[in-house]
Design an enzyme around this catalytic site. Structure first.
Site, PDB file in Angstrom:
ATOM      1  N   HIS A   1       0.802  -1.219   0.000  1.00  0.00           N
ATOM      2  CA  HIS A   1       0.000   0.000   0.000  1.00  0.00           C
ATOM      3  C   HIS A   1       0.837   1.273   0.000  1.00  0.00           C
ATOM      4  O   HIS A   1       0.545   2.178  -0.775  1.00  0.00           O
ATOM      5  CB  HIS A   1      -1.054   0.023   1.103  1.00  0.00           C
ATOM      6  CG  HIS A   1      -2.079   1.067   0.776  1.00  0.00           C
ATOM      7  ND1 HIS A   1      -3.029   0.897  -0.191  1.00  0.00           N
ATOM      8  CD2 HIS A   1      -2.218   2.339   1.199  1.00  0.00           C
ATOM      9  CE1 HIS A   1      -3.725   2.002  -0.329  1.00  0.00           C
ATOM     10  NE2 HIS A   1      -3.260   2.897   0.503  1.00  0.00           N
TER      11      HIS A   1
ATOM     12  N   TYR B   1       1.387   5.159  -2.432  1.00  0.00           N
ATOM     13  CA  TYR B   1       1.679   6.533  -2.025  1.00  0.00           C
ATOM     14  C   TYR B   1       3.034   6.993  -2.547  1.00  0.00           C
ATOM     15  O   TYR B   1       3.238   8.179  -2.800  1.00  0.00           O
ATOM     16  CB  TYR B   1       1.555   6.691  -0.513  1.00  0.00           C
ATOM     17  CG  TYR B   1       0.102   6.693  -0.124  1.00  0.00           C
ATOM     18  CD1 TYR B   1      -0.679   7.798  -0.434  1.00  0.00           C
ATOM     19  CD2 TYR B   1      -0.512   5.600   0.451  1.00  0.00           C
ATOM     20  CE1 TYR B   1      -2.022   7.814  -0.158  1.00  0.00           C
ATOM     21  CE2 TYR B   1      -1.861   5.600   0.731  1.00  0.00           C
ATOM     22  CZ  TYR B   1      -2.614   6.712   0.425  1.00  0.00           C
ATOM     23  OH  TYR B   1      -3.951   6.727   0.680  1.00  0.00           O
TER      24      TYR B   1
ATOM     25  N   HIS C   1     -10.192   1.079 -10.548  1.00  0.00           N
ATOM     26  CA  HIS C   1      -9.784   2.062  -9.533  1.00  0.00           C
ATOM     27  C   HIS C   1      -8.335   2.490  -9.723  1.00  0.00           C
ATOM     28  O   HIS C   1      -8.036   3.677  -9.776  1.00  0.00           O
ATOM     29  CB  HIS C   1      -9.982   1.466  -8.134  1.00  0.00           C
ATOM     30  CG  HIS C   1      -9.225   2.178  -7.060  1.00  0.00           C
ATOM     31  ND1 HIS C   1      -9.578   3.436  -6.627  1.00  0.00           N
ATOM     32  CD2 HIS C   1      -8.128   1.840  -6.345  1.00  0.00           C
ATOM     33  CE1 HIS C   1      -8.725   3.828  -5.685  1.00  0.00           C
ATOM     34  NE2 HIS C   1      -7.839   2.873  -5.505  1.00  0.00           N
ATOM     35  N   PHE C   2      -7.421   1.520  -9.861  1.00  0.00           N
ATOM     36  CA  PHE C   2      -6.048   2.000  -9.941  1.00  0.00           C
ATOM     37  C   PHE C   2      -5.646   2.459 -11.330  1.00  0.00           C
ATOM     38  O   PHE C   2      -4.608   3.071 -11.504  1.00  0.00           O
ATOM     39  CB  PHE C   2      -5.033   1.051  -9.284  1.00  0.00           C
ATOM     40  CG  PHE C   2      -4.825  -0.254  -9.940  1.00  0.00           C
ATOM     41  CD1 PHE C   2      -5.267  -1.409  -9.338  1.00  0.00           C
ATOM     42  CD2 PHE C   2      -4.152  -0.342 -11.136  1.00  0.00           C
ATOM     43  CE1 PHE C   2      -5.057  -2.627  -9.931  1.00  0.00           C
ATOM     44  CE2 PHE C   2      -3.935  -1.559 -11.736  1.00  0.00           C
ATOM     45  CZ  PHE C   2      -4.397  -2.697 -11.132  1.00  0.00           C
ATOM     46  N   HIS C   3      -6.518   2.220 -12.316  1.00  0.00           N
ATOM     47  CA  HIS C   3      -6.250   2.884 -13.593  1.00  0.00           C
ATOM     48  C   HIS C   3      -6.695   4.342 -13.559  1.00  0.00           C
ATOM     49  O   HIS C   3      -6.302   5.129 -14.418  1.00  0.00           O
ATOM     50  CB  HIS C   3      -6.888   2.120 -14.762  1.00  0.00           C
ATOM     51  CG  HIS C   3      -6.023   0.966 -15.184  1.00  0.00           C
ATOM     52  ND1 HIS C   3      -6.060  -0.261 -14.572  1.00  0.00           N
ATOM     53  CD2 HIS C   3      -5.043   0.868 -16.130  1.00  0.00           C
ATOM     54  CE1 HIS C   3      -5.160  -1.061 -15.134  1.00  0.00           C
ATOM     55  NE2 HIS C   3      -4.526  -0.393 -16.072  1.00  0.00           N
TER      56      HIS C   3
ATOM     57  N   ARG D   1     -10.912  -9.699 -11.699  1.00  0.00           N
ATOM     58  CA  ARG D   1      -9.738  -9.059 -12.292  1.00  0.00           C
ATOM     59  C   ARG D   1      -8.741 -10.149 -12.664  1.00  0.00           C
ATOM     60  O   ARG D   1      -8.924 -11.307 -12.315  1.00  0.00           O
ATOM     61  CB  ARG D   1      -9.116  -8.089 -11.283  1.00  0.00           C
ATOM     62  CG  ARG D   1      -8.415  -8.791 -10.144  1.00  0.00           C
ATOM     63  CD  ARG D   1      -8.011  -7.850  -9.033  1.00  0.00           C
ATOM     64  NE  ARG D   1      -6.809  -7.112  -9.356  1.00  0.00           N
ATOM     65  CZ  ARG D   1      -6.006  -6.553  -8.421  1.00  0.00           C
ATOM     66  NH1 ARG D   1      -6.301  -6.661  -7.147  1.00  0.00           N
ATOM     67  NH2 ARG D   1      -4.934  -5.885  -8.772  1.00  0.00           N
ATOM     68  N   ARG D   2      -7.691  -9.798 -13.376  1.00  0.00           N
ATOM     69  CA  ARG D   2      -6.565 -10.682 -13.680  1.00  0.00           C
ATOM     70  C   ARG D   2      -7.010 -12.021 -14.266  1.00  0.00           C
ATOM     71  O   ARG D   2      -6.501 -13.067 -13.909  1.00  0.00           O
ATOM     72  CB  ARG D   2      -5.785 -10.989 -12.411  1.00  0.00           C
ATOM     73  CG  ARG D   2      -5.302  -9.781 -11.687  1.00  0.00           C
ATOM     74  CD  ARG D   2      -4.644 -10.162 -10.400  1.00  0.00           C
ATOM     75  NE  ARG D   2      -3.416  -9.422 -10.241  1.00  0.00           N
ATOM     76  CZ  ARG D   2      -2.560  -9.624  -9.253  1.00  0.00           C
ATOM     77  NH1 ARG D   2      -2.797 -10.527  -8.357  1.00  0.00           N
ATOM     78  NH2 ARG D   2      -1.478  -8.915  -9.150  1.00  0.00           N
TER      79      ARG D   2
END
Lengths: 551, 158
Positions: A225, A229, A376-378, A441-442
């Site tokens: 995580h 950041y 989300h992370f895209h 996902r994946r």
């Protein structure tokens, strides 16, 4: 004012070190982007990969090369340039340290790449045991991390020599921010380095037979995580300290910027359990505690949002705008150095909201490991962060190579940003929607034996392929601009914009530079959040797992 | 350190919202018992087939417990056992699952049942199936080359 720059220009020798990092980063963008395009095409169900490669091999390339290589190289290059610019030219020793870091990371990358390309490491970038990759894959990734520590050492050395030369003064803001991000990175990567060195390497070499899966996952997410950041803070550096200068305004508050960075240092590490909410072996009360700690990063995020929009509004009003939102019109929309990172900032609003869902104790159950998470992370990494990195490149690359960003390139860069936004709206939007319906996902294309539910996901997967193709176009544009700025743009001087603090802002308190205090609190928080669950895991451990090579 | 008045208001608003939000999920977790699947039980992953209850996967009626049925799944690359199962509508079911080899996912699409299956650990979740229909179970954690072929099905019948 303490944020005034020391050097009008980054020293040529430091520039070479920084740009070397960028070359690797943009090669990674080309390879990883192509892999991403192929994945979205395969998953639409209308395209098949040639027989010599597989979906999960391509997926491993995409994740490793974009998530770890592009980001780490770009960030280290940017931070070294920022430190050299704001704290003065690196000493020969510091620069040599930087080069050793660079080559260590590059050698590690090549080793891992060879293992992935020969299909001996199709374990994705999270490499969850007991899927077992070749030992050279783990060793390669270790070198990438160790190399980044050596790069980080150069930054720490430059910071200390500045402090020694300027007793009692707060360090330059960009140097301070680079340092915080480097410290957070070092503390966080201890987790992944431990699992690789003490668990995965001996196990893949056959020195030990079994591996404790839960311990390895926990060490991974202890790092996993803060990793996000580590990606985000350099974007925040640009938003806080560089974008204000580009628009012609001032930094809203130097102290608040430093405080938000310190809060990120404190609250980004002891939170890994929110990635492990759905797994057995961890008591729910400890999961909940880390959920709370996760949500505390909302505070510095809100501070950042406030600070940015305060800067924009102050600037607009100083240009004579009226009304509640009149200042919006005064912003330099035609300047890619501003407009492209701004698209990134906008994407962070839905991205952050989605993040709250993911990190929630029970809501996570709906979206965990669905393609919602990928969506989300895209938005976070692949839009907010990456567009800001592109925005940085538009002035930093020509600054370092002694060239200029021409009008034509500026225009192309804005088009690039818009293309990216459109592509991502399709791809990420479809991913969020399909994830809520349960699409994993994946996973490669599958009808799951003609299941009705899986059939509902397919139109969204086609939309993802449309978005992915548009994004690939964006990558080609970006590479074209990068090559132009690095090798072909006209010679000249491109400014390294460093914001100055608003005149009304108060003096920066020195407490922010007290590293014994901040690192001490960081360590205490980590011990508080991890010690007991970790003892639990070891005391109640099942027998470990042997390695499997299902690829 | 000086903080602008508007920023104070913004932060107080934000932090209050955060406290409300965390209280809601806290009450949901500790008062209503909506905890994620965190069963702390372990099993020898190499002896799953001979260990109760995994020696007989499938649906079993139980007496004297808070739930009416236990639904046992064993995952391994690249299949679930059972590959298909019928559950009566309205049944309160404890889903119990584990894996024999690598990490697998266990997600019943369209429901809140979503668990990681890790070698050596048992994952459990109690739920009620109150809508009839077919529910696809997919592996949502990458487990190898045929990961996307790994699925099972729960048929909730009247």
């Amino acid at each position: 004012m303490n944020t005034k720059s020391v050097n009008p220009k980054v020293d040529r020798r430091d520039g070479k070190l920084a740009i070397a990092h960028f070359y690797v980063a943009f090669i990674a963008l080309a390879i990883g982007g192509l892999a991403g395009l192929l994945q979205t095409l395969v998953r639409s169900g209308k395209f098949e990969l040639p027989s010599w490669t597989g979906y999960y091999q391509i997926l491993t390339i995409h994740g490793v090369v974009l998530g770890l290589v592009l980001t780490t190289f770009f960030i280290m290059g940017f931070q070294l340039a920022a430190v050299s610019k704001t704290s003065g030219t690196l000493t020969d020793k510091q620069r040599l340290t930087g080069w050793i870091g660079f080559w260590t990371m590059t050698i590690g990358t090549v080793m891992a790449a060879i293992m992935i390309l020969t299909n001996q490491a199709s374990v994705l970038y999270t490499f969850y045991a007991p899927l077992q990759a070749h030992a050279l894959f783990y060793l390669g990734l270790t070198l990438v991390i160790v190399g980044s520590w050596i790069d980080g050492a150069a930054i720490i050395m430059a910071y200390s020599s500045w402090r020694k030369a300027n007793p009692g003064k707060p360090s330059p803001l960009l140097t301070f921010m680079s340092l915080v991000n480097t410290l957070m990175w070092i503390v966080a990567t201890i987790g992944v380095a431990s699992t690789v060195l003490f668990q995965l390497l001996p196990w893949s070499l056959g020195l030990v037979e079994r591996v404790d899966v839960l311990v390895s996952r926990t060490l991974f997410w202890y790092f996993g995580h803060p990793l996000v950041y580590f990606w985000l803070l350099p974007a925040y550096m640009a938003w806080y300290a560089i974008v204000p200068k580009i628009i012609g305004g001032k930094i809203f508050s130097d102290s608040l910027a430093r405080m938000s960075f310190i809060l990120f240092l404190l609250f980004s590490i002891p939170v890994g359990f929110h990635h492990q909410l759905m797994e057995p072996g961890i008591d729910p009360a400890w999961k909940f505690l880390q959920v709370i700690l996760t949500f505390l990063v909302v505070i510095p995020s809100l501070m950042t949002a406030f600070s940015l929009f305060a800067t924009f509004e102050m600037f607009g009003r100083s240009k004579g705008s009226t009304g509640l939102f009149g200042w919006v019109k005064k912003l330099p929309w035609g300047d890619a150095r501003f407009a492209v990172p701004f698209i990134g900032m906008l994407a962070f609003i839905p991205a952050g909201a989605g993040g709250l869902v993911n990190a929630s104790h029970q809501l996570n159950q709906v979206v965990h490991n669905t393609i919602w998470v990928t969506g989300h992370f895209h938005l976070t990494l692949a839009t907010s962060v990456v567009l800001t990195f592109f925005g940085i490149s538009y002035w930093l690359v020509p600054h370092l190579t002694g060239r200029v960003l021409t009008k034509a390139m500026n225009k192309l860069a804005i088009i690039q940003g818009i293309v990216w936004a459109i592509g991502m709206t399709f791809m990420s939007g479809a991913m969020h929607a399909a994830g809520l319906l349960g699409a994993p996902r994946r996973s490669s294309f599958s009808t799951y034996g003609g299941s009705e539910q899986a059939a509902e996901w397919i139109p969204y997967q086609v939309a993802q392929a449309v978005g992915g193709s548009i994004l690939f176009l964006g990558i080609i544009l970006m590479l074209y601009i990068f090559i132009n700025l690095a090798f072909f743009a006209p010679k000249g001087e491109e400014e390294f914009p460093v914001g100055e603090v608003a005149d009304a802002a108060e003096k920066t308190p020195m407490v922010f530079e007290n590293w014994k205090l901040w690192l001490g609190i960081t360590v205490l928080l980590i011990l508080f959040a991890y010690t007991i669950p970790f003892i639990d895991m070891i005391e109640n451990a099942p027998i470990g797992s042997k390695g499997y090579k299902f690829f | 350190m000086h903080i602008h008045k508007f920023e104070k208001i913004w932060l107080i608003f934000g932090i209050t919202t955060l406290i409300v939000f965390l209280s809601v999920i806290g009450v949901s977790a500790f008062y209503l018992g909506n905890q994620p699947p965190s069963c702390l039980a372990t099993v020898n992953p190499e002896k799953v087939d001979t260990t109760e209850p995994f020696n007989e996967p499938g649906l079993k009626k139980v007496e004297g417990k808070e739930w009416d049925y236990e639904l046992v799944f064993v995952a391994s690359a690249f299949a679930y056992n059972p590959g298909q199962v019928e559950v009566p509508k309205g049944a309160k079911v404890k889903v119990i699952a584990t894996t024999k080899d690598v990490i697998h996912g266990f997600q019943v699409a369209g429901t809140n049942i979503n668990m990681m299956l890790e070698p050596g650990y048992i994952s459990e979740y109690v739920t009620t199936f109150d809508k009839a229909g077919d529910y696809l179970i997919v592996c949502n954690e990458y487990c190898g080359v045929s990961h996307h072929m790994m699925s099972s099905k729960i048929e909730v019948v009247e």
